[in-house]
Design a protein around this motif. Structure first.
Motif, mmCIF file in Angstrom:
data_model
loop_
_atom_site.group_PDB
_atom_site.id
_atom_site.type_symbol
_atom_site.label_atom_id
_atom_site.label_comp_id
_atom_site.label_asym_id
_atom_site.label_seq_id
_atom_site.Cartn_x
_atom_site.Cartn_y
_atom_site.Cartn_z
ATOM 1 N N ASP A 13 -30.453 -10.835 -32.113
ATOM 2 C CA ASP A 13 -31.125 -12.214 -32.258
ATOM 3 C C ASP A 13 -31.458 -12.280 -30.428
ATOM 4 O O ASP A 13 -32.317 -13.283 -30.115
ATOM 5 C CB ASP A 13 -29.988 -13.329 -32.191
ATOM 6 C CG ASP A 13 -28.947 -13.305 -31.234
ATOM 7 O OD1 ASP A 13 -28.052 -11.593 -30.844
ATOM 8 O OD2 ASP A 13 -27.878 -14.288 -31.198
ATOM 9 N N TYR A 14 -31.170 -11.095 -29.536
ATOM 10 C CA TYR A 14 -31.742 -11.190 -27.909
ATOM 11 C C TYR A 14 -32.991 -10.604 -28.456
ATOM 12 O O TYR A 14 -32.925 -9.528 -28.014
ATOM 13 C CB TYR A 14 -30.857 -10.746 -27.013
ATOM 14 C CG TYR A 14 -29.663 -11.594 -27.294
ATOM 15 C CD1 TYR A 14 -29.330 -12.774 -25.972
ATOM 16 C CD2 TYR A 14 -28.063 -10.799 -27.424
ATOM 17 C CE1 TYR A 14 -28.967 -13.613 -26.312
ATOM 18 C CE2 TYR A 14 -27.263 -12.495 -27.222
ATOM 19 C CZ TYR A 14 -27.636 -12.893 -26.703
ATOM 20 O OH TYR A 14 -26.522 -13.796 -26.250
ATOM 21 N N LEU A 15 -34.268 -11.237 -27.917
ATOM 22 C CA LEU A 15 -35.541 -11.063 -27.230
ATOM 23 C C LEU A 15 -35.626 -9.291 -26.027
ATOM 24 O O LEU A 15 -36.317 -7.999 -27.258
ATOM 25 C CB LEU A 15 -36.380 -11.346 -26.863
ATOM 26 C CG LEU A 15 -37.660 -11.125 -26.659
ATOM 27 C CD1 LEU A 15 -38.515 -10.464 -27.564
ATOM 28 C CD2 LEU A 15 -38.605 -12.425 -25.874
ATOM 29 N N LEU A 16 -35.006 -9.600 -25.314
ATOM 30 C CA LEU A 16 -35.099 -8.176 -24.701
ATOM 31 C C LEU A 16 -33.993 -7.137 -24.975
ATOM 32 O O LEU A 16 -34.787 -5.866 -24.256
ATOM 33 C CB LEU A 16 -34.382 -8.878 -23.317
ATOM 34 C CG LEU A 16 -33.889 -7.832 -21.827
ATOM 35 C CD1 LEU A 16 -35.065 -7.469 -21.239
ATOM 36 C CD2 LEU A 16 -33.006 -8.179 -20.762
ATOM 37 N N THR A 17 -33.278 -7.178 -26.030
ATOM 38 C CA THR A 17 -32.368 -6.026 -25.811
ATOM 39 C C THR A 17 -33.424 -5.263 -27.448
ATOM 40 O O THR A 17 -33.123 -4.439 -27.458
ATOM 41 C CB THR A 17 -31.425 -6.876 -27.272
ATOM 42 O OG1 THR A 17 -30.581 -6.914 -26.097
ATOM 43 C CG2 THR A 17 -30.232 -5.237 -27.796
ATOM 44 N N ARG A 18 -34.267 -6.472 -28.230
ATOM 45 C CA ARG A 18 -35.034 -5.898 -29.428
ATOM 46 C C ARG A 18 -36.480 -5.163 -28.197
ATOM 47 O O ARG A 18 -37.172 -3.743 -28.920
ATOM 48 C CB ARG A 18 -36.025 -7.018 -30.101
ATOM 49 C CG ARG A 18 -34.990 -7.659 -30.990
ATOM 50 C CD ARG A 18 -35.939 -8.422 -32.120
ATOM 51 N NE ARG A 18 -36.032 -10.088 -31.699
ATOM 52 C CZ ARG A 18 -36.402 -10.359 -31.548
ATOM 53 N NH1 ARG A 18 -34.644 -11.354 -31.402
ATOM 54 N NH2 ARG A 18 -37.499 -11.445 -30.545
ATOM 55 N N ILE A 19 -36.813 -5.641 -27.507
ATOM 56 C CA ILE A 19 -37.532 -5.299 -26.946
ATOM 57 C C ILE A 19 -37.156 -3.750 -26.124
ATOM 58 O O ILE A 19 -38.148 -2.648 -26.552
ATOM 59 C CB ILE A 19 -37.939 -5.953 -25.592
ATOM 60 C CG1 ILE A 19 -38.563 -7.104 -25.905
ATOM 61 C CG2 ILE A 19 -39.069 -5.281 -24.656
ATOM 62 C CD1 ILE A 19 -39.464 -8.307 -24.772
ATOM 63 N N THR A 20 -35.992 -4.065 -25.513
ATOM 64 C CA THR A 20 -35.383 -2.499 -25.064
ATOM 65 C C THR A 20 -35.037 -1.085 -26.274
ATOM 66 O O THR A 20 -35.991 0.203 -26.122
ATOM 67 C CB THR A 20 -33.761 -3.031 -24.230
ATOM 68 O OG1 THR A 20 -34.083 -3.544 -23.511
ATOM 69 C CG2 THR A 20 -33.515 -1.754 -23.963
ATOM 70 N N TYR A 21 -34.739 -1.686 -27.118
ATOM 71 C CA TYR A 21 -34.908 -0.264 -28.380
ATOM 72 C C TYR A 21 -36.896 -0.003 -29.231
ATOM 73 O O TYR A 21 -36.576 1.003 -28.987
ATOM 74 C CB TYR A 21 -34.376 -0.686 -29.926
ATOM 75 C CG TYR A 21 -32.919 -1.503 -29.666
ATOM 76 C CD1 TYR A 21 -32.202 -0.452 -28.286
ATOM 77 C CD2 TYR A 21 -31.995 -2.998 -30.524
ATOM 78 C CE1 TYR A 21 -30.784 -1.217 -28.094
ATOM 79 C CE2 TYR A 21 -31.030 -2.757 -30.155
ATOM 80 C CZ TYR A 21 -30.134 -1.757 -29.809
ATOM 81 O OH TYR A 21 -28.153 -2.485 -29.217
ATOM 82 N N HIS A 88 -18.699 -5.317 -30.568
ATOM 83 C CA HIS A 88 -18.014 -6.067 -30.941
ATOM 84 C C HIS A 88 -17.113 -4.513 -31.817
ATOM 85 O O HIS A 88 -17.334 -4.217 -31.757
ATOM 86 C CB HIS A 88 -17.803 -6.773 -32.483
ATOM 87 C CG HIS A 88 -18.303 -8.539 -31.851
ATOM 88 N ND1 HIS A 88 -19.042 -8.730 -33.296
ATOM 89 C CD2 HIS A 88 -19.235 -8.666 -31.361
ATOM 90 C CE1 HIS A 88 -19.774 -9.985 -32.319
ATOM 91 N NE2 HIS A 88 -20.077 -9.923 -31.160
ATOM 92 N N ASP A 89 -14.986 -4.789 -31.117
ATOM 93 C CA ASP A 89 -15.070 -3.648 -31.259
ATOM 94 C C ASP A 89 -14.010 -4.200 -32.584
ATOM 95 O O ASP A 89 -12.704 -3.797 -32.215
ATOM 96 C CB ASP A 89 -14.310 -3.115 -30.177
ATOM 97 C CG ASP A 89 -13.814 -4.195 -29.382
ATOM 98 O OD1 ASP A 89 -14.008 -4.817 -29.758
ATOM 99 O OD2 ASP A 89 -12.979 -2.659 -28.079
ATOM 100 N N LEU A 107 -21.386 0.972 -31.022
ATOM 101 C CA LEU A 107 -21.106 0.310 -29.794
ATOM 102 C C LEU A 107 -22.528 0.125 -29.253
ATOM 103 O O LEU A 107 -23.222 1.080 -28.513
ATOM 104 C CB LEU A 107 -20.381 0.177 -28.902
ATOM 105 C CG LEU A 107 -18.872 -0.033 -29.053
ATOM 106 C CD1 LEU A 107 -17.786 0.844 -28.837
ATOM 107 C CD2 LEU A 107 -18.463 -1.157 -29.999
ATOM 108 N N LYS A 108 -23.149 -0.809 -28.497
ATOM 109 C CA LYS A 108 -24.861 -1.092 -27.796
ATOM 110 C C LYS A 108 -24.848 -0.246 -26.211
ATOM 111 O O LYS A 108 -26.024 -0.169 -26.254
ATOM 112 C CB LYS A 108 -24.703 -2.513 -27.991
ATOM 113 C CG LYS A 108 -24.795 -2.922 -28.456
ATOM 114 C CD LYS A 108 -25.297 -5.118 -28.768
ATOM 115 C CE LYS A 108 -25.977 -5.727 -30.105
ATOM 116 N NZ LYS A 108 -26.456 -7.172 -29.577
#
Length: 213
Positions: A13-21, A88-89, A107-108
């Motif tokens: 759901d986080y755009l920046l994370t999607r862009i990073t991947y 989440h762990d 984990l991320k």
């Protein structure tokens, strides 16, 4: 490396994370991110017309959760591999994810190179859990259980490989650690699964803990 690229969806759901991947894998020869989605519903809709080989699935999504989505996707498309990629762990979420059909739980903060290897490993049918998560689950569910004694006729080498398997290493990483070929490492893992009468790495890790192997 195969000629066919591994096609990947990202559900985050986080755009920046999607862009990073997307940026991390844009120059890969064997992995291609062909779609990214803010919600699980969007991903499930896209799968109707354009299949991915692997899905990177977050848990804390708006509307449908990653666990719910994993269960639906696994039931409809059992050939698609799902990697839970989350911060989440929580033990319950780990077990619920695996029970829903996830093939890996990471984990991320996993390094990009490790994630790249994980995508390849999972696409080949392996199951993987972040070693930090494995230790938490083992501690929670086996701390009060007495260790049963059984050696399953494992050789010393197989015990060594089993220990690395429990730590979450892939066949390639195991091969590098014990200085053998990937083919030999894979053969050791297959022998271990057969001797333990289990079908995957998660079951092998659980049994290894239960019987103090």
């Amino acid at each position: 490396m195969t000629d066919k690229k591994i096609l990947v969806y990202v559900v985050e759901d986080y755009l920046l994370t999607r862009i990073t991947y997307k940026h991390a894998f844009q120059d890969c020869d064997d992995v291609e991110i062909i779609g990214d989605f803010e919600t699980a519903e969007e991903c499930i809709e896209a799968l109707k017309t354009n299949r991915a080989d692997v899905i990177l699935m977050d848990l804390g999504l708006p509307y449908m959760t990653g666990i719910e989505a994993t269960k639906i996707i696994h039931e409809k498309y059992p050939d698609i591999k799902i990697i839970i990629l989350t911060s989440h762990d929580n033990d319950d979420e780990v077990l619920s994810s695996l029970a829903s059909g996830a093939n890996a739980y990471a984990l991320k903060d996993i390094p990009n190179e490790k994630l790249h290897n994980l995508i390849r490993t999972v696409s080949e049918g392996s199951i993987w859990i972040d070693p930090r998560i494995t230790k938490i689950v083992h501690k929670t569910f086996f701390k009060a259980a007495p260790k049963e004694k059984e050696n399953f006729n494992l050789t010393e080498r197989e015990r060594e490989v089993l220990d690395l398997l429990v730590q979450g290493l892939s066949n390639t990483e195991i091969a590098e650690r014990i200085i053998v070929s990937p083919h030999t490492a894979k053969a050791h893992v297959c022998n271990i699964l057969n001797k333990l009468s289990v079908t995957d790495r998660v079951q092998a890790a659980v049994k290894a803990t239960k019987y103090d192997l």
